[in-house]
Enzyme design. Structure first.
Site, PDB file in Angstrom:
ATOM      1  N   SER A  99     -57.598  51.760  30.516  1.00  0.00           N
ATOM      2  CA  SER A  99     -58.659  50.964  29.901  1.00  0.00           C
ATOM      3  C   SER A  99     -58.985  49.685  30.655  1.00  0.00           C
ATOM      4  O   SER A  99     -59.961  49.006  30.326  1.00  0.00           O
ATOM      5  CB  SER A  99     -58.276  50.628  28.460  1.00  0.00           C
ATOM      6  OG  SER A  99     -58.193  51.802  27.692  1.00  0.00           O
ATOM      7  N   GLU A 140     -22.875  18.483  81.397  1.00  0.00           N
ATOM      8  CA  GLU A 140     -23.400  19.495  82.306  1.00  0.00           C
ATOM      9  C   GLU A 140     -23.665  19.007  83.736  1.00  0.00           C
ATOM     10  O   GLU A 140     -23.649  19.801  84.667  1.00  0.00           O
ATOM     11  CB  GLU A 140     -24.717  20.050  81.723  1.00  0.00           C
ATOM     12  CG  GLU A 140     -24.548  20.847  80.453  1.00  0.00           C
ATOM     13  CD  GLU A 140     -23.774  22.140  80.669  1.00  0.00           C
ATOM     14  OE1 GLU A 140     -24.143  22.908  81.583  1.00  0.00           O
ATOM     15  OE2 GLU A 140     -22.791  22.369  79.951  1.00  0.00           O
TER      16      GLU A 140
END
Length: 800
Positions: free
Chosen positions: A476, A89
């Protein structure tokens, strides 16, 4: 005019033009400078970073981000990786002062020769300035600003500091910002572990991350990698031998990292909701919170598997529904198999996987199938639940009523991989996607920390979390709360009540009179029944009698303090679970029994740190030695005693009987002390099992989202308990069996079960019963009952 005069005027014009150019540039510089951000702000570099969520052993289970980035110090970045980026770069990075005029001139020539922009001349410093300090507008003015800022940055920051900003900020494709995120994305490695070949491939990405994606365009990425290696040799960063070795190295590109573990999806979504509510989306997705949670990954995976397998078993009991679809044209079949082949290359098949398969034929009663490039077979003996499977011709079957187990070639069915043997067809089991849903939650009763949470069959099909968001009738499973209230109203486990028919004349909301006759499961009545036997065997009529006696208002208040927050019916049907609750509410309530009477608020969070490592929330008081500050939270403030240790123990002891001799018998498979209770609604729309050991409370629920019966005999024991048992076996396999602790104040006395009164210990048949202090009977049972005394539960003092 003479030549001399012409030269004079030309020189004067040139000088004037130069002065004007300098004045214009100076004016532009002064004007633009005032609008530029200050370079000094870069010293406090705080880019958006990933929020990471961890399990209780530190394993990452989820990540949240807008930009997938983890900032790493420049000293932790391998030198070869830095040199790779510089070579690719900005080869003059260490020589220039922010602007590289040679690179700009070279790029301009290449662009002119190409007839368009093929190369940029921006330095690494300029790229940092553009990314962090400027907007992405494409104007000459921005390039001018970029150059000024780059020059200022070079004067204010060291080269290493600029590299630190660049390598953490740069976008490298597929959501990865910075080299650490890219290393994880492509190579499943920490940036410190990257070798030269991997470093060169990453350094080739900034120019065009999509074009050079190693996932999508591997060969292009390799070409770009070779270019970077050549540049590194030219710049003297590596030798030709190093470059050649890196070129020859085969690279493995890993599948993109999942942002969360699928088995824990419901759990982490609840964590996400909490974080958004407490800190907001901006902080969650940008500020890099470190979130430590209570989830145990082994338990979570066991819960996920248990719920799914239980739902598949339930669904098979309802029968086979037939093919998912039928592919009739060769083109459809070719496309189906080609897509599967791509999928299996990314994610290889393994034993236990559920996948779609194509029926292609029949041989010796076995169905022949195709899965991408693989062949498979289904043994008819393993598919008896689906009836008599057979291959049929589409045309022969077209005039008849379609039969689910008559499958034409081209049928797509769901199968589970049973066995994979190289060179042989896959052994497959026929399956189908369940219609019913399930939920399971497990928590530590002493801390409230949720160890696992499964809110449904598949989070990616339905994000509705049935643990927290679905209120269903508990049947229950609500009874232990009623019985605990009764114990605190003067009842004992030995209290005897009549299990005989009851008739109530009631008036509904419209003022119409009706008769209500509560009945037991099985339509039987059992006469004189002890409270222990009534709860262990889930006697409805006795429970209604108890509720009528202690008072509905009292029972509701009692349930509230145990953890039931949902609305509750103010009538006697409350005794049979007519008021909807969530699985989490039941888990919270049963945890009170498991931990000796203390209500603990369930939590998914154990600690949260900000990006600097400062603790924001914690369950550990030691994290705040001087007390939490205004923006800090201690998460252990919700614990409170709500019932006595004696009442909690007595309910636990009775629920142990429910497991040993009652409706919770499936839990005996654990081979350790367990307390538990089933729950089933009269119409079989909801099935529950709630059970616990001293260290873990777990609730299992099964039902349809659009309420309808689960099927004949699909009770809590059959439709919900198997998932509970399967999960608990895995969750506790490394934990030793532990007895429930008995409070020192608990008294044990021999009683005659039929009367609930004391018995002489020399009587042959008696029951050792547990009592809270001062509640044991003082009278002895009449002689005529002693010889008839039955030990319903076959317990003795050692058992208790």
């Amino acid at each position: 005019m003479s030549l001399r005069s012409n030269v004079k005027y030309a020189a004067l014009a040139t000088l004037t033009l130069a002065l004007l150019s300098v004045l214009c540039l100076t004016g532009a510089y002064v004007y633009v400078s005032r609008t530029l951000p200050r370079v000094e702000t870069l010293s406090d570099y705080r880019p958006p970073v990933i929020t990471q969520v961890y399990s209780n052993d530190g394993t990452q289970v989820a990540r949240y981000f807008r930009e997938q980035r983890t900032v790493v110090p420049v000293e932790e970045i391998p030198p070869l990786l830095m040199y790779a980026f510089i070579a690719a770069e900005d080869s003059n990075f260490f020589e220039h002062r922010g602007i590289d005029f040679v690179s700009i001139f070279r790029a301009a020539l290449k662009n002119i020769m190409a007839g368009g922009i093929v190369q940029g001349g921006s330095t690494i410093t300029q790229q940092v300035a553009k990314s962090l300090l400027l907007t992405p507008e494409r104007k000459f003015s921005r390039k001018f600003k970029e150059a000024i800022l780059a020059w200022r940055m070079e004067n204010a920051l060291s080269k290493n500091e600029i590299l630190y900003l660049y390598l953490n900020q740069i976008y490298l494709g597929h959501g990865a910002y910075g080299v650490q995120a890219a290393a994880e994305n492509y190579f499943d490695k920490d940036v410190r572990e990257l070798n030269l070949a991997q470093s060169a491939m990453l350094a080739g990405l900034p120019q065009a991350p999509s074009r050079y994606s190693p996932y999508r365009h591997y060969e292009r990425a390799r070409d770009r990698q070779r270019y970077v290696l050549e540049r590194m040799v030219i710049e003297g960063f590596i030798t030709q031998q190093q470059a050649d070795s890196a070129r020859q190295q085969e690279l493995t590109i890993h599948p993109r990292a999942r942002n969360q573990i699928p088995e824990a999806a419901y759990f982490v979504e609840q964590v996400r909701r909490y974080l958004v509510g407490k800190y907001g989306e901006e902080r969650l997705y940008k500020e890099g919170l470190q979130v430590h949670t209570s989830v145990d990954l082994d338990m979570q995976k066991a819960a996920y598997d248990a719920v799914r397998r239980n739902l598949h078993s339930l669904d098979k009991r309802q029968g086979f529904r037939g093919a998912i679809r039928v592919l009739e044209s060769p083109g459809q079949i070719e496309t189906f198999l080609a897509e599967q082949e791509k999928t299996f290359k990314r994610t290889p098949l393994k034993t236990g996987d559920l996948v779609k398969a194509l029926v292609v034929g029949e041989e010796q009663d076995e169905l022949l199938l195709r899965l991408g490039p693989f062949e498979g077979r289904i043994d008819p003996a393993t598919a008896r639940w689906a009836g008599s499977l057979r291959l049929v011709d589409v045309q022969d079957n077209s005039t008849q009523e379609p039969s689910p187990n008559a499958l034409p070639a081209g049928s797509v069915v769901l199968v589970r991989i049973e066995e994979i043997t190289p060179g042989a067809p896959l052994r497959l089991l026929l399956d189908q996607t369940p219609k019913a849903q399930g939920a399971l939650v497990a928590l530590d009763p002493h801390t409230g920390e949720i160890r696992s949470m499964v809110g449904g069959y598949d989070f990616f099909q339905s994000q509705f979390n049935r643990v927290l968001q679905s209120s269903r009738l508990p049947g229950s499973a609500i009874k232990p709360l009623i019985y605990a209230a009764a114990l605190d109203k003067g009842y004992t486990a030995a209290s005897v009540l009549l299990d005989t028919p009851l008739i109530f004349e009631e008036t509904d909301a419209q003022g119409r009179e009706f008769t209500w006759k509560p009945r037991n499961y099985g339509e039987k009545f059992y006469g004189p029944t002890s409270l222990r036997d009534a709860l262990a065997h889930s006697r409805n009529v006795v429970t209604v009698r108890i509720l009528e006696d202690i008072g509905i208002g009292y029972a509701i208040s009692y349930a509230r303090k145990l953890g039931i927050d949902s609305p509750m019916n103010r009538d006697l049907t409350l005794a049979l679970g007519s008021s909807a609750v969530t699985p989490m509410e039941l888990a919270t309530s049963y945890a009170v029994f498991a931990n000796g009477g203390i209500r603990i608020a369930p939590t998914t969070i154990t600690r949260i740190l900000d990006r600097e490592g400062r603790i924001l929330e914690s369950v550990d008081p030691a994290d705040f030695p001087e007390g939490p500050a205004e923006d800090q939270t201690l998460l252990t403030q919700a614990a409170a005693r709500v019932i006595s240790p004696e009442t909690a123990y007595l309910i636990t002891n009775i629920l142990e009987s429910a497991v040993q001799k009652g409706t919770g018998w499936r839990a005996k498979a654990l081979g350790r002390p367990v307390a538990g209770k089933t729950g089933t609604t009269n119409d079989l729309k909801d099935a529950w099992f709630v059970g616990y050991t001293p260290s873990l409370v777990t609730v299992s629920w099964t039902g349809f989202d659009q309420e309808r019966p689960l099927g004949d005999k699909e009770t809590g024991s059959r439709a919900a308990a198997p998932a509970w048992v399967s999960f608990m076996k895995e969750a506790l396999k490394k934990s030793p069996a532990v007895e429930f602790p008995v409070p020192d104040s608990i008294e044990f006395h021999p009683i005659v079960p039929q009367t609930g009164l004391l018995s002489d210990e020399d009587t042959r048949d008696y029951l050792i019963e547990a009592f809270a202090p001062g509640t044991a009977p003082s009278q002895f049972s009449p002689d005529q009952f002693k010889s008839q005394a039955r030990d319903f539960f076959k317990l003795d003092l050692q058992d208790l």
